[in-house]
Write a protein that holds these residues in place. Structure first.
Motif, PDB file in Angstrom:
ATOM      1  N   ILE A 262      -4.002   1.343   5.388  1.00 43.81           N
ATOM      2  CA  ILE A 262      -4.349   2.421   4.448  1.00 43.81           C
ATOM      3  C   ILE A 262      -4.136   3.784   5.126  1.00 43.81           C
ATOM      4  CG2 ILE A 262      -6.285   3.487   3.201  1.00 43.81           C
ATOM      5  CD1 ILE A 262      -7.320   0.582   2.696  1.00 43.81           C
TER       6      ILE A 262
ATOM      7  N   GLU B  40      -6.719   7.420  -2.715  1.00 41.06           N
ATOM      8  CA  GLU B  40      -7.770   6.521  -2.230  1.00 41.06           C
ATOM      9  C   GLU B  40      -7.410   5.069  -2.551  1.00 41.06           C
ATOM     10  OE1 GLU B  40     -11.470   9.686  -2.772  1.00 41.06           O
ATOM     11  OE2 GLU B  40     -11.354   7.964  -4.129  1.00 41.06           O
ATOM     12  N   VAL B  41      -7.760   4.213  -1.615  1.00 43.50           N
ATOM     13  CA  VAL B  41      -7.558   2.771  -1.812  1.00 43.50           C
ATOM     14  C   VAL B  41      -8.926   2.100  -1.650  1.00 43.50           C
ATOM     15  CG1 VAL B  41      -6.409   0.688  -0.963  1.00 43.50           C
ATOM     16  CG2 VAL B  41      -5.185   2.882  -0.947  1.00 43.50           C
TER      17      VAL B  41
ATOM     18  N   TYR C 182      -6.923  -3.785   6.940  1.00 43.84           N
ATOM     19  CA  TYR C 182      -6.694  -2.947   5.749  1.00 43.84           C
ATOM     20  C   TYR C 182      -6.790  -1.466   6.122  1.00 43.84           C
ATOM     21  CZ  TYR C 182      -7.626  -7.091   2.763  1.00 43.84           C
ATOM     22  OH  TYR C 182      -7.612  -8.321   2.155  1.00 43.84           O
ATOM     23  N   GLN C 183      -7.797  -1.166   6.958  1.00 43.40           N
ATOM     24  CA  GLN C 183      -8.026   0.227   7.342  1.00 43.40           C
ATOM     25  C   GLN C 183      -6.777   0.813   8.021  1.00 43.40           C
ATOM     26  OE1 GLN C 183      -9.904   2.562   6.800  1.00 43.40           O
ATOM     27  NE2 GLN C 183      -9.584   3.966   8.513  1.00 43.40           N
TER      28      GLN C 183
ATOM     29  N   ARG D 209      -9.729   5.118   2.777  1.00 41.34           N
ATOM     30  CA  ARG D 209     -10.360   3.868   2.341  1.00 41.34           C
ATOM     31  C   ARG D 209     -11.679   4.197   1.649  1.00 41.34           C
ATOM     32  NH1 ARG D 209     -12.433   1.293   7.310  1.00 41.34           N
ATOM     33  NH2 ARG D 209     -14.391   2.294   6.786  1.00 41.34           N
TER      34      ARG D 209
ATOM     35  N   ILE E 217       0.853  -1.200   0.000  1.00 39.57           N
ATOM     36  CA  ILE E 217       0.000   0.000   0.000  1.00 39.57           C
ATOM     37  C   ILE E 217       0.887   1.248   0.000  1.00 39.57           C
ATOM     38  CG2 ILE E 217      -1.711   1.316   1.325  1.00 39.57           C
ATOM     39  CD1 ILE E 217      -2.747  -1.488   2.341  1.00 39.57           C
TER      40      ILE E 217
ATOM     41  N   CYS F 119      -3.633   7.470   3.355  1.00 40.27           N
ATOM     42  CA  CYS F 119      -4.664   7.371   2.310  1.00 40.27           C
ATOM     43  C   CYS F 119      -6.047   7.207   2.924  1.00 40.27           C
ATOM     44  CB  CYS F 119      -4.373   6.179   1.398  1.00 40.27           C
ATOM     45  SG  CYS F 119      -2.814   6.357   0.526  1.00 40.27           S
TER      46      CYS F 119
ATOM     47  N   THR G 275       1.140   4.292  -3.337  1.00 35.24           N
ATOM     48  CA  THR G 275       0.234   5.419  -3.066  1.00 35.24           C
ATOM     49  C   THR G 275       1.029   6.644  -2.624  1.00 35.24           C
ATOM     50  OG1 THR G 275      -0.009   4.765  -0.737  1.00 35.24           O
ATOM     51  CG2 THR G 275      -1.654   3.917  -2.268  1.00 35.24           C
TER      52      THR G 275
END
Ligand code: PLP
Length: 393
Positions: free
Chosen positions: A137, A122-123, A133-134, A144, A113, A142, A117
């Motif tokens: 990110i 945005e992912v 993931y949050q 989510r 990630i 970035c 980025t």
């Protein structure tokens, strides 16, 4: 003063880990056999014998070489073995330079990630999604963007992705076989994603990476799991041996930056940089060597298949609604009330530990991990029955 966000992350354990910790304490209190702990994805199948043999043989080697640092991206022999495996298995031109050994998929995802980025990008993630993931990110600075999976099959919803992908989209994270729903994305579905991304790249004038989170690649019940780089060249594969070889505590996996993408060397260099920035260099060396020695070893999924059968038949007969899983070892079950946390709390009173769906980004479901002993599933059925009766009478 400490960093506020980091303090928050440390102070609030994930819902999964919280329930797992509760289960450990409860087992100590009332006995392990009386708690039906379906909380965490800790494989119940032992690691293959070949792993033990490899460890024993490696222990004969000279210790300072065996336990010393490897280069940041991994032992060149291991990178070559992984690349060779990818080439043979998926018929793609994998080169060792594109392989970066990591401490599991977790490190692989955090690195990937960051590598592709810029802060403010945005992912896209597919809901329900793996809660960490949050965290990764946000750490990359970035945002989510959640796109619900297509219901009822939990495949990628291409129209919803079309609406969600915009000028700030840098990457889409996909996870197939999927935690928590057990879906395996079909070739047709992935091809539709690739067509969409090709159109979006042209329209938006930017590159959009797929980060393919693949710890469950081997854990399937007959479904084909297409190799994502063959469908969308701009793919970064985050693989792990945590589930396929039952080695979650050894922290070993790899990133493979597809050779098929036009910016492969640049992305690999950024992966090396992100690994350096995050401190994820030189993955555990003993286990780098172990996986190289065992690289073609098959995964044992027979007992997960049997657990899946027992659980789906048992819960089906009791009237529970769930998504039939094609892979991984989780059952996504509809909670018997709208509030999944309240349902999980009521299940706890029956010693059933079920993870509420809220932290996966959707309301109203629970995740049941069936990487447990067969006896746990068999013994849990009266508790599931009593829970159903409590709601439905
Ligand atoms: N991604 C998903 C979807 C997972 O379920 C997990 C672990 O359960 C991970 C990543 C992290 O796996 P690892 O143990 O390889 O870091």
């Amino acid at each position: 003063m400490v960093n506020e966000r980091m303090y928050g992350l440390g102070a609030e354990p994930s819902a999964i880990r919280e329930l797992f910790a509760y289960g450990m304490a409860r087992k100590a209190e009332i006995g392990a056999d009386s708690v039906f702990d379906f909380s965490i994805g800790n494989p119940s199948v032992p690691a293959p014998d070949a792993v033990k043999q490899a460890v024993l043989e490696l222990m004969e080697e000279e210790p300072s070489a065996l336990h010393g640092y490897s280069p940041a991206a991994g032992d060149p022999r291991v990178r070559a073995a992984v690349a060779d495996h990818i080439r043979r298995r998926f018929d793609v031109p994998a080169s060792p330079d594109q392989v970066y050994l990591t401490a599991g998929a977790a490190a692989g995802l955090a690195i990937s990630i960051c590598a592709v980025t810029e802060p403010g990008d945005e992912v896209v993630v597919i809901a329900p999604f793996f809660p960490e993931y949050q965290v990764w990110i946000e750490t990359a600075g970035c945002t989510r963007v959640e796109v619900p999976a297509h219901v009822p099959d939990f495949q990628l919803d291409i129209d919803a992705l079309d609406a969600a992908i915009g000028p700030a989209t840098a990457a889409v994270i996909i996870n197939s076989p999927n935690n928590p729903v057990g879906a395996v994305y079909t070739r047709e579905n992935l091809e539709a994603l690739a067509a969409l991304l090709a159109r979006k790249e042209a329209e938006l004038g930017r590159k959009i990476y797929v980060i393919s989170d693949e710890p469950y690649r081997e854990i399937t019940y007959g479904a084909e799991v297409p190799y994502v780089p063959c469908v969308w060249p701009r793919t970064i594969v985050c693989y792990s041996y945590s589930k396929s070889f039952s080695l979650p505590g050894e922290r070993i996996g790899y990133i493979y930056v597809s050779d098929l993408m036009d910016d492969a060397a640049e992305v690999s260099t950024a992966v090396a940089g992100a690994g350096r920035a995050l401190g994820f260099i030189c993955a555990p060396v003993l286990f780098q060597r172990v996986i190289a020695a065992c690289i073609d070893e098959p995964s044992d999924v027979a007992s997960y298949a049997e657990n899946r059968r027992l659980l789906t038949e048992g819960l089906g007969a009791l009237g529970y609604e769930f998504v039939e899983p094609d892979g991984a070892f989780y059952l996504w079950v509809r909670a018997l009330e709208d509030d999944a946390q309240a349902f999980s709390d009521r299940a706890k009173a029956h010693e059933l530990l079920l993870v509420p769906s809220d932290s996966f980004g959707v309301p109203g479901w629970v995740r049941v991990s069936y990487c447990v002993s067969r006896a746990t599933i068999e013994r849990s059925m009266p508790a599931f029955k009593a829970l159903m009766e409590e709601y439905r009478g």
